[in-house]
Design an enzyme around this catalytic site. Sequence first.
Site, PDB file in Angstrom:
ATOM      1  N   ASP A   1       0.796  -1.253   0.000  1.00 43.53           N
ATOM      2  CA  ASP A   1       0.000   0.000   0.000  1.00 43.53           C
ATOM      3  C   ASP A   1       0.824   1.296   0.000  1.00 43.53           C
ATOM      4  O   ASP A   1       0.504   2.238   0.753  1.00 43.53           O
ATOM      5  CB  ASP A   1      -0.967   0.013   1.202  1.00 43.53           C
ATOM      6  CG  ASP A   1      -1.959  -1.146   1.187  1.00 43.53           C
ATOM      7  OD1 ASP A   1      -1.892  -1.978   0.274  1.00 43.53           O
ATOM      8  OD2 ASP A   1      -2.794  -1.226   2.114  1.00 43.53           O
TER       9      ASP A   1
ATOM     10  N   ASP B   1      -4.613  -0.868  -1.652  1.00 49.62           N
ATOM     11  CA  ASP B   1      -5.904  -0.670  -1.024  1.00 49.62           C
ATOM     12  C   ASP B   1      -6.784  -0.093  -2.137  1.00 49.62           C
ATOM     13  O   ASP B   1      -6.396   0.900  -2.781  1.00 49.62           O
ATOM     14  CB  ASP B   1      -5.715   0.330   0.136  1.00 49.62           C
ATOM     15  CG  ASP B   1      -6.686   0.118   1.274  1.00 49.62           C
ATOM     16  OD1 ASP B   1      -7.093  -1.029   1.534  1.00 49.62           O
ATOM     17  OD2 ASP B   1      -7.029   1.121   1.942  1.00 49.62           O
TER      18      ASP B   1
ATOM     19  N   HIS C   1     -10.645   0.685  -2.800  1.00 46.81           N
ATOM     20  CA  HIS C   1     -12.013   0.690  -2.288  1.00 46.81           C
ATOM     21  C   HIS C   1     -13.020   1.236  -3.292  1.00 46.81           C
ATOM     22  O   HIS C   1     -12.737   2.232  -3.983  1.00 46.81           O
ATOM     23  CB  HIS C   1     -12.096   1.564  -1.036  1.00 46.81           C
ATOM     24  CG  HIS C   1     -11.264   1.069   0.116  1.00 46.81           C
ATOM     25  ND1 HIS C   1     -11.275  -0.235   0.554  1.00 46.81           N
ATOM     26  CD2 HIS C   1     -10.399   1.728   0.945  1.00 46.81           C
ATOM     27  CE1 HIS C   1     -10.461  -0.360   1.588  1.00 46.81           C
ATOM     28  NE2 HIS C   1      -9.901   0.810   1.841  1.00 46.81           N
TER      29      HIS C   1
ATOM     30  N   HIS D   1     -10.530   7.150   1.344  1.00 52.19           N
ATOM     31  CA  HIS D   1      -9.161   6.996   0.836  1.00 52.19           C
ATOM     32  C   HIS D   1      -9.090   5.867  -0.190  1.00 52.19           C
ATOM     33  O   HIS D   1      -9.913   4.945  -0.174  1.00 52.19           O
ATOM     34  CB  HIS D   1      -8.197   6.683   1.995  1.00 52.19           C
ATOM     35  CG  HIS D   1      -8.490   5.362   2.651  1.00 52.19           C
ATOM     36  ND1 HIS D   1      -9.481   5.198   3.582  1.00 52.19           N
ATOM     37  CD2 HIS D   1      -7.951   4.124   2.477  1.00 52.19           C
ATOM     38  CE1 HIS D   1      -9.534   3.939   3.969  1.00 52.19           C
ATOM     39  NE2 HIS D   1      -8.625   3.248   3.312  1.00 52.19           N
TER      40      HIS D   1
ATOM     41  N   LYS E   1      -7.008  -5.092  -2.776  1.00 48.50           N
ATOM     42  CA  LYS E   1      -7.751  -5.532  -1.588  1.00 48.50           C
ATOM     43  C   LYS E   1      -8.702  -4.436  -1.138  1.00 48.50           C
ATOM     44  O   LYS E   1      -8.544  -3.268  -1.503  1.00 48.50           O
ATOM     45  CB  LYS E   1      -6.779  -5.898  -0.465  1.00 48.50           C
ATOM     46  CG  LYS E   1      -5.970  -4.719   0.057  1.00 48.50           C
ATOM     47  CD  LYS E   1      -5.023  -5.160   1.138  1.00 48.50           C
ATOM     48  CE  LYS E   1      -4.217  -4.003   1.696  1.00 48.50           C
ATOM     49  NZ  LYS E   1      -5.044  -2.961   2.365  1.00 48.50           N
TER      50      LYS E   1
ATOM     51  N   CYS F   1      -2.035  -2.400   7.825  1.00 49.63           N
ATOM     52  CA  CYS F   1      -2.020  -3.419   6.772  1.00 49.63           C
ATOM     53  C   CYS F   1      -0.726  -4.237   6.745  1.00 49.63           C
ATOM     54  O   CYS F   1      -0.758  -5.435   6.470  1.00 49.63           O
ATOM     55  CB  CYS F   1      -2.287  -2.765   5.424  1.00 49.63           C
ATOM     56  SG  CYS F   1      -3.996  -2.185   5.328  1.00 49.63           S
TER      57      CYS F   1
HETATM   58  C1  VGL Z   1      -4.761   1.018   5.574  1.00 45.01           C
HETATM   59  C2  VGL Z   1      -6.186   2.179   6.932  1.00 45.01           C
HETATM   60  C3  VGL Z   1      -7.232   1.942   6.082  1.00 45.01           C
HETATM   61  C4  VGL Z   1      -3.378   0.519   5.313  1.00 45.01           C
HETATM   62  C5  VGL Z   1      -5.801   0.780   4.703  1.00 45.01           C
HETATM   63  O1  VGL Z   1      -3.027   0.298   4.135  1.00 45.01           O
HETATM   64  O2  VGL Z   1      -2.612   0.341   6.265  1.00 45.01           O
HETATM   65  N1  VGL Z   1      -4.975   1.707   6.692  1.00 45.01           N
HETATM   66  N2  VGL Z   1      -7.018   1.244   4.966  1.00 45.01           N
HETATM   67 ZN    ZN Z   2      -8.444   1.213   3.403  1.00 51.29          ZN
END
Ligand code: VGL
Ligand code: ZN
Length: 257
Positions: free
Chosen positions: A37, A82, A84, A133, A158, A203
């Site tokens: 990420d 990440d 979404h 995000h 993911k 993560c």
């Molecule tokens: C993450 C918060 C929300 C991460 C992903 O990649 O660590 N943190 N979504």
């Molecule tokens: Zn996230």
Amino acid sequence: VFDKNDDGFIDKEEFSFCWNHWIKVIVRPVSAFLVVDVQNDFISGTLNISKCNAQQDGSEVVEPINRLLETVPFDCVFYSLDWHPPDHVSFIDNVHMRELHPSSPIPADKAQAYDTVVFAGPPPMKQRLWPRHCVQDTWGAELHKDLKVVDNAVKVYKGTNPEVDSYSVFWDNKKLTDTSLSTQLRARGATDIYICGLAYDVCVGATIADALAIGYRAVLIDDASRGVDLADIERTKQTIVSNNGVIVDSHQILAMV
Ligand code: VGL
Ligand code: ZN
């Protein structure tokens, strides 16, 4: 032969020699490098981790990661993202879209980013709320522009199910579905996974916990990871070590090559 001073210790060069010339030949590890990420939103966008408690600069992971990618002959390289949908359950501005459980410590109209609530389910589901995000196909979800992306790397997406968050790169938080990561690692015969990126205590931590639970030799690269909360980063490290994971600095890996 290798204990030059006959003091029970061998020095770094001797160990590197032993490793490269015979330990590795016998053990035949297959290494996977997993960059978690390293996306704009966590570095300078809506979930900028430098504004969180630990005040760490996410962009600082780029240099050690690029150096590792340029220097270490990993057998395979993965980048997780990440990723979404706009109606994702973790977004604070979506909290009114779903019912909360009566046990939620905070009601929907009081909830703020970084609070933890309980959605009604069934079954009831604890969820930390984050600023919106890494929305699919937006700038915030892109990898940092200076991050080296090697040929033949595999990208793993993911957090694509709107109803469940996914911290680990292996499974969503309810273990409903897995990403392609396990399958791809198995296909390559990977034995050792080197993990780093963002966020250390979210993560990255969840991913290395799963890697260890599956039975991989898992190595966290400390200086190539940055996190949200100092106490949580400390807890993440303790959990890794107590589950037989290894925490190293990138220069220790570079010294082995
Ligand atoms: C993450 C918060 C929300 C991460 C992903 O990649 O660590 N943190 N979504
Ligand atoms: Zn996230």
